[in-house]
Design a protein around this motif. Sequence first.
Motif, short mmCIF file in Angstrom:
data_model
loop_
_atom_site.label_atom_id
_atom_site.label_comp_id
_atom_site.label_asym_id
_atom_site.label_seq_id
_atom_site.Cartn_x
_atom_site.Cartn_y
_atom_site.Cartn_z
N SER A 10 0.25 -0.64 -0.76
CA SER A 10 0.19 0.07 -0.05
C SER A 10 0.41 1.09 0.16
CB SER A 10 -0.79 0.04 1.56
OG SER A 10 -1.53 0.97 1.26
N LYS A 11 2.11 1.80 0.98
CA LYS A 11 3.14 2.12 0.89
C LYS A 11 3.55 2.69 -0.15
CE LYS A 11 3.68 2.51 5.92
NZ LYS A 11 4.56 1.95 6.87
N ALA A 12 4.05 1.73 -0.93
CA ALA A 12 4.51 1.41 -2.69
C ALA A 12 3.53 2.34 -3.68
CB ALA A 12 5.25 0.52 -2.69
N SER A 13 2.43 1.85 -3.44
CA SER A 13 1.64 2.48 -4.51
C SER A 13 1.66 3.59 -4.20
CB SER A 13 -0.10 1.22 -4.37
OG SER A 13 -0.28 1.61 -5.05
N GLN A 14 1.04 3.85 -3.24
CA GLN A 14 1.17 5.85 -2.26
C GLN A 14 1.82 6.39 -3.10
OE1 GLN A 14 0.13 5.52 1.76
NE2 GLN A 14 -1.91 4.77 1.32
N LEU A 15 3.10 6.31 -2.53
CA LEU A 15 4.67 6.73 -3.38
C LEU A 15 4.79 6.67 -4.86
CD1 LEU A 15 6.94 8.09 -1.92
CD2 LEU A 15 8.42 6.19 -2.29
N TYR A 16 4.01 5.70 -5.24
CA TYR A 16 4.20 6.12 -6.98
C TYR A 16 3.48 6.78 -7.17
CZ TYR A 16 3.28 4.21 -11.74
OH TYR A 16 2.80 4.45 -12.88
N GLU A 17 1.28 7.03 -6.55
CA GLU A 17 1.44 8.37 -7.14
C GLU A 17 0.74 9.71 -6.48
OE1 GLU A 17 -1.11 7.95 -8.70
OE2 GLU A 17 -1.29 5.29 -8.82
N THR A 18 2.46 9.85 -5.19
CA THR A 18 2.32 11.09 -4.54
C THR A 18 3.78 11.43 -5.50
OG1 THR A 18 2.96 9.82 -3.07
CG2 THR A 18 0.68 10.68 -2.47
N ALA A 26 12.86 3.82 -5.09
CA ALA A 26 13.19 2.44 -3.35
C ALA A 26 12.66 1.69 -4.48
CB ALA A 26 11.69 3.26 -2.91
N GLN A 27 12.24 1.39 -5.63
CA GLN A 27 11.98 0.15 -5.83
C GLN A 27 13.51 -0.24 -6.39
OE1 GLN A 27 8.99 -1.06 -6.47
NE2 GLN A 27 9.14 0.21 -5.08
N ALA A 28 14.19 0.80 -6.95
CA ALA A 28 15.66 0.40 -7.31
C ALA A 28 16.28 -0.33 -6.05
CB ALA A 28 16.67 1.80 -8.02
N GLN A 29 16.41 0.30 -5.44
CA GLN A 29 17.10 -0.33 -3.82
C GLN A 29 16.82 -1.29 -3.82
OE1 GLN A 29 19.78 2.06 -2.61
NE2 GLN A 29 20.18 -0.18 -1.69
N PHE A 30 15.69 -2.04 -3.77
CA PHE A 30 14.18 -2.90 -3.63
C PHE A 30 15.13 -4.06 -4.07
CE2 PHE A 30 10.80 -0.83 -1.59
CZ PHE A 30 10.92 -0.25 -0.40
N LEU A 31 16.01 -3.59 -5.74
CA LEU A 31 15.87 -5.24 -6.73
C LEU A 31 17.60 -5.12 -6.71
CD1 LEU A 31 14.77 -3.07 -9.55
CD2 LEU A 31 14.25 -5.39 -8.59
N ARG A 32 17.88 -3.63 -5.86
CA ARG A 32 20.24 -4.26 -5.88
C ARG A 32 19.52 -4.39 -4.46
NH1 ARG A 32 20.33 1.11 -7.47
NH2 ARG A 32 19.32 2.05 -5.75
N ASP A 33 18.82 -4.70 -3.58
CA ASP A 33 18.61 -5.37 -2.25
C ASP A 33 18.27 -7.01 -2.12
OD1 ASP A 33 20.32 -2.78 -1.33
OD2 ASP A 33 18.77 -2.78 -0.38
N ARG A 34 18.14 -7.15 -3.31
CA ARG A 34 16.74 -7.85 -3.14
C ARG A 34 15.96 -8.37 -2.93
NH1 ARG A 34 20.00 -11.58 -6.88
NH2 ARG A 34 22.35 -10.45 -7.25
N LYS A 35 14.96 -7.22 -1.85
CA LYS A 35 13.99 -7.21 -1.39
C LYS A 35 13.48 -7.35 -1.81
CE LYS A 35 16.51 -5.05 2.62
NZ LYS A 35 15.67 -3.95 3.35
N ASP A 37 9.99 -9.30 -2.21
CA ASP A 37 8.47 -9.40 -1.77
C ASP A 37 7.92 -7.05 -0.76
OD1 ASP A 37 8.20 -11.44 -0.94
OD2 ASP A 37 9.31 -11.41 0.97
N PHE A 38 9.45 -6.37 -1.42
CA PHE A 38 9.41 -5.20 -1.12
C PHE A 38 8.87 -4.56 -2.19
CE2 PHE A 38 11.17 -6.07 2.61
CZ PHE A 38 10.79 -5.01 3.78
N LEU A 39 8.74 -4.93 -3.38
CA LEU A 39 9.05 -4.45 -4.64
C LEU A 39 6.87 -3.88 -5.16
CD1 LEU A 39 11.26 -6.69 -6.91
CD2 LEU A 39 12.02 -4.09 -7.00
N ASP A 40 7.01 -2.90 -6.05
CA ASP A 40 5.64 -2.72 -6.31
C ASP A 40 5.98 -3.73 -7.61
OD1 ASP A 40 2.89 -1.72 -6.60
OD2 ASP A 40 4.26 0.58 -6.47
#
Length: 158
Positions: A10-18, A26-35, A37-40
């Motif tokens: 929900s937070k990721a989706s909100q950030l996408y909109e705002t 944030a998405q790039a960092q999640f990919l680099r960190d292999r997180k 579950d955090f990806l939108d």
Amino acid sequence: MNQNLSNIESKASQLYETDFYAWTQAQAQFLRDRKWDFLDIANLVEEIESLGKQERQELRNRLGVLLGHLLKWEFQSSHRSKSWVATIREQRRRILEKLDDNPSLKPFLPEAIEKAYRDGVDLAVRETSLDYEDFPVQCSYSLEQVLDSQFFPGAQIE
């Protein structure tokens, strides 16, 4: 755990909109960190598809400018200029670079030329004293001619 993931999504989706830029970072960092579950995922899919569409659109836009200048060259020969030559050369070069960088766009070329031709006619009408009726309804140049650095319809470079 499911509630926690739902909050993250929900937070990721909100950030996408705002704040799109912050979302991309944030998405790039999640990919680099292999997180993973955090990806939108939903918005990432949409953005990746959009990037592909932008490549196709840029190809069509460049073809439209090229075709417009080829039409001006052919149908308003008394006004030929070095500027037109430079535009024709630049667009051909950039189209070929785009195709070298994205070879999977090559099969799209016939359709792209067909669509871009209408834009080329609009450009030629807008920038000359000619009317729509002065131009062929469909593109009369072959794909090979459009991309051929030596092809200038009606006459070679003066």
